[in-house]
Design an enzyme around this catalytic site. Structure first.
Site, PDB file in Angstrom:
ATOM      1  N   ARG A  21     -19.022 -35.900 -29.211  1.00  0.00           N
ATOM      2  CA  ARG A  21     -18.709 -34.892 -30.431  1.00  0.00           C
ATOM      3  C   ARG A  21     -19.758 -34.856 -31.746  1.00  0.00           C
ATOM      4  O   ARG A  21     -19.969 -36.034 -31.838  1.00  0.00           O
ATOM      5  CB  ARG A  21     -17.471 -34.754 -30.926  1.00  0.00           C
ATOM      6  CG  ARG A  21     -16.200 -34.414 -29.932  1.00  0.00           C
ATOM      7  CD  ARG A  21     -15.138 -34.409 -30.504  1.00  0.00           C
ATOM      8  NE  ARG A  21     -14.708 -35.817 -31.490  1.00  0.00           N
ATOM      9  CZ  ARG A  21     -13.714 -35.972 -31.730  1.00  0.00           C
ATOM     10  NH1 ARG A  21     -12.606 -35.029 -31.970  1.00  0.00           N
ATOM     11  NH2 ARG A  21     -13.738 -37.037 -32.666  1.00  0.00           N
ATOM     12  N   PHE A  77      -3.605 -31.721 -30.171  1.00  0.00           N
ATOM     13  CA  PHE A  77      -4.111 -33.217 -30.621  1.00  0.00           C
ATOM     14  C   PHE A  77      -2.594 -33.952 -30.643  1.00  0.00           C
ATOM     15  O   PHE A  77      -1.831 -33.369 -30.705  1.00  0.00           O
ATOM     16  CB  PHE A  77      -4.335 -33.124 -31.966  1.00  0.00           C
ATOM     17  CG  PHE A  77      -4.927 -34.496 -32.341  1.00  0.00           C
ATOM     18  CD1 PHE A  77      -6.175 -34.738 -32.193  1.00  0.00           C
ATOM     19  CD2 PHE A  77      -3.917 -35.411 -33.509  1.00  0.00           C
ATOM     20  CE1 PHE A  77      -6.592 -36.235 -32.785  1.00  0.00           C
ATOM     21  CE2 PHE A  77      -4.382 -36.546 -33.837  1.00  0.00           C
ATOM     22  CZ  PHE A  77      -5.512 -37.024 -33.454  1.00  0.00           C
ATOM     23  N   ASP A  91      -2.703 -25.718 -37.300  1.00  0.00           N
ATOM     24  CA  ASP A  91      -3.196 -26.862 -37.620  1.00  0.00           C
ATOM     25  C   ASP A  91      -4.728 -26.575 -37.938  1.00  0.00           C
ATOM     26  O   ASP A  91      -5.502 -26.455 -36.791  1.00  0.00           O
ATOM     27  CB  ASP A  91      -3.163 -28.213 -36.763  1.00  0.00           C
ATOM     28  CG  ASP A  91      -3.810 -29.405 -37.315  1.00  0.00           C
ATOM     29  OD1 ASP A  91      -4.647 -29.363 -37.950  1.00  0.00           O
ATOM     30  OD2 ASP A  91      -3.172 -30.479 -36.565  1.00  0.00           O
ATOM     31  N   TYR A  96      -9.415 -35.350 -45.114  1.00  0.00           N
ATOM     32  CA  TYR A  96     -10.569 -36.471 -44.987  1.00  0.00           C
ATOM     33  C   TYR A  96     -11.692 -36.204 -43.834  1.00  0.00           C
ATOM     34  O   TYR A  96     -12.573 -36.754 -43.850  1.00  0.00           O
ATOM     35  CB  TYR A  96     -10.079 -37.672 -44.629  1.00  0.00           C
ATOM     36  CG  TYR A  96      -9.094 -37.591 -43.240  1.00  0.00           C
ATOM     37  CD1 TYR A  96      -9.597 -37.612 -42.112  1.00  0.00           C
ATOM     38  CD2 TYR A  96      -7.615 -37.727 -43.624  1.00  0.00           C
ATOM     39  CE1 TYR A  96      -8.569 -37.527 -41.078  1.00  0.00           C
ATOM     40  CE2 TYR A  96      -6.989 -37.662 -42.511  1.00  0.00           C
ATOM     41  CZ  TYR A  96      -7.227 -37.633 -41.286  1.00  0.00           C
ATOM     42  OH  TYR A  96      -6.564 -37.609 -40.260  1.00  0.00           O
TER      43      TYR A  96
HETATM   44  C1  LIG Z   1      -5.972 -31.851 -35.152  1.00  0.00           C
HETATM   45  C2  LIG Z   1      -5.432 -32.964 -36.037  1.00  0.00           C
HETATM   46  N1  LIG Z   1      -4.168 -33.034 -36.295  1.00  0.00           N
HETATM   47  C3  LIG Z   1      -4.065 -34.197 -37.047  1.00  0.00           C
HETATM   48  C4  LIG Z   1      -4.550 -35.293 -37.148  1.00  0.00           C
HETATM   49  C5  LIG Z   1      -4.512 -36.866 -37.743  1.00  0.00           C
HETATM   50  O1  LIG Z   1      -3.318 -36.519 -38.613  1.00  0.00           O
HETATM   51  P1  LIG Z   1      -2.865 -37.732 -39.761  1.00  0.00           P
HETATM   52  O2  LIG Z   1      -3.861 -37.438 -40.836  1.00  0.00           O
HETATM   53  O3  LIG Z   1      -1.465 -37.434 -40.002  1.00  0.00           O
HETATM   54  O4  LIG Z   1      -3.354 -38.988 -39.064  1.00  0.00           O
HETATM   55  C6  LIG Z   1      -5.994 -35.302 -36.659  1.00  0.00           C
HETATM   56  C7  LIG Z   1      -6.785 -36.508 -36.792  1.00  0.00           C
HETATM   57  O5  LIG Z   1      -7.764 -36.663 -36.226  1.00  0.00           O
HETATM   58  C8  LIG Z   1      -6.373 -34.065 -35.860  1.00  0.00           C
HETATM   59  O6  LIG Z   1      -7.539 -33.971 -35.336  1.00  0.00           O
END
Ligand SMILES: Cc1ncc(COP(=O)(O)O)c(C=O)c1O
Length: 411
Positions: free
Chosen positions: A372, A126, A198, A223
């Site tokens: 998706r 990502f 992650d 979220y």
């Molecule tokens: C794999 C992944 N990591 C991180 C994030 C986003 O991070 P943040 O909450 O800092 O915007 C996303 C957002 O869709 C994501 O899909």
């Protein structure tokens, strides 16, 4: 052939039936398959936030810090989630955004591994994950470098004695491919590196066993499948054996061992809580606490039964109803290699996704030809999966998606 009554039967056996009933009914009658982006709202969020505003901010004001659990919320929320992550109740906290926590923990792990200087990650990880790693390497300088791989087959050759941290998304945000965490961690530890994950596209959809499977550091969004609300704080986990090794990367006052001593010298709080940098976002945490009460009531095996059931049903129905209409499921065929969502391709995916919105199905389009469908076990029923695929089949059969009104694709 799967029928609607098969789906209704599965719903009758759904161990999360009662949890589903605790979500708010939105104004529009849609099948919401975008929980991989922003999860649905638990019904009691407005009441909780309203009480915070009136009893907390308007009436208690500064005294709210001692009258309510505002200061403890970051770890109380963590305690509610711990069993779905397979970690100790004291080993996970909520704070800041996912990107900020990625930086905090990646830099922490990198420093613990000195003098190793290499971070291994996926080229197609990502974007924020890759940017954070690149930014860290630029910030520390001094020979720090990224080593980019294209997938699991490339990992063994990328590992050597220079690797400090291997930093991966447990499930890919496009294809949904889910790494075999236990086997990957064994490989990573074999070269003396740390494993950082992650879990944004897994946590809340699938229960995991981070500690048993050897994860060292982990972060995830609040979220998405966790349903914490727009911009909800993210969670972070540090394996107990690494928690006391050093100062956190941001040594802020909320991570001090005695916050209200206002000591001039920093001394870190015990354990993972030292990574709480500044004041918690109380409004966001109170909204998130409605979802946390739902997580608390869920057994990991029930979450996993439900997700497997929704995911298997979705793939089977997409193939049964839409396979001959140009839909090709691109997520892995093996359930154990699939994350929270299902991805499929169609030559007109952008316009199909727009037409689906007009027909009451919310999914998400990813360039060039992918759609998706996020499968939230807490908020969805099997009958809704049936309805979504039925509507997709109609959109494709009638070719309504070719109409000019669906040519402009929204984000
Ligand atoms: C794999 C992944 N990591 C991180 C994030 C986003 O991070 P943040 O909450 O800092 O915007 C996303 C957002 O869709 C994501 O899909």
């Amino acid at each position: 052939m799967i029928t609607l009554s098969d789906c209704l039967e599965l719903d009758a056996r759904d161990p999360l039936r009662d949890v589903r009933a605790r979500f708010a009914t939105p104004a529009e009658d849609t099948v919401y398959l975008d929980g991989n982006s922003l999860g649905a709202m638990p019904a009691d969020v407005p009441e909780r936030v309203n009480a915070l505003l009136l009893d907390g901010w308007r009436d208690a004001r500064r005294r709210g810090w001692s009258h309510f659990d505002w200061l403890e919320k970051p770890w109380l929320l963590g305690e509610s989630l711990a069993h779905l992550l397979g970690v100790g109740a004291r080993d996970v906290v909520f704070s800041d955004s996912t990107s900020v926590n990625l930086f905090k923990l990646l830099a922490y792990g990198w420093k613990l591994q000195s003098p190793r200087r290499v971070i291994v990650t996926e080229r197609e990880n990502f974007p924020t994950d890759v940017y954070v790693a690149e930014g860290l390497a630029r910030f520390v300088g001094d020979g720090a470098q990224l080593r980019l791989i294209d997938g699991p087959d490339d990992l063994p050759a990328a590992l050597d004695g220079d690797v400090a941290v291997v930093y991966l998304s447990h499930a890919d945000y496009r294809s949904g491919y889910r790494w075999d965490m236990a086997a990957t961690n064994r490989l990573i530890h074999g070269c003396g590196a740390l494993a950082m994950w992650d879990l944004s596209h897994v946590a809340g959809a699938i229960a995991v066993e981070l500690e048993r499977d050897g994860a060292d550091l982990a972060v995830g969004c609040g979220y998405k499948y966790l349903c914490g609300g727009p911009g909800a704080p993210s969670w972070l986990y540090v394996h107990p054996r690494l928690q006391h090794r050093d100062w956190p990367v941001i040594a802020g006052w909320m991570g001090h061992e005695d916050v209200f001593a206002f000591a001039q010298r920093y001394a870190p709080l015990d354990g993972v809580r030292r990574h709480l940098a500044g004041s918690p976002s109380i409004l966001a945490n109170v909204a998130l606490s409605a979802a946390a009460d739902l997580w608390k009531s869920i057994r990991p095996e029930d979450l996993n039964w439900k997700h497997r059931s929704l995911s298997t049903l979705m793939v089977a129905l997409l193939e049964q109803r839409c396979g001959a209409l140009g839909v090709k499921v691109t997520s892995p065929a093996d359930y154990d290699r699939r994350g929270g969502h299902i991805a499929f391709s169609h030559p007109g995916a952008g316009s199909v996704s727009e037409a689906l919105l007009a027909h009451g199905v919310v999914g998400s389009f990813r360039k060039p030809d992918s759609i998706r469908f996020g499968l939230s076990p807490m908020a969805l029923s099997h009958a809704q999966i049936w309805t979504a695929v039925d509507r997709l089949a109609q959109v494709l059969q009638t070719e309504v998606w070719r109409e000019p009104r669906f040519a402009h694709v929204s984000v």
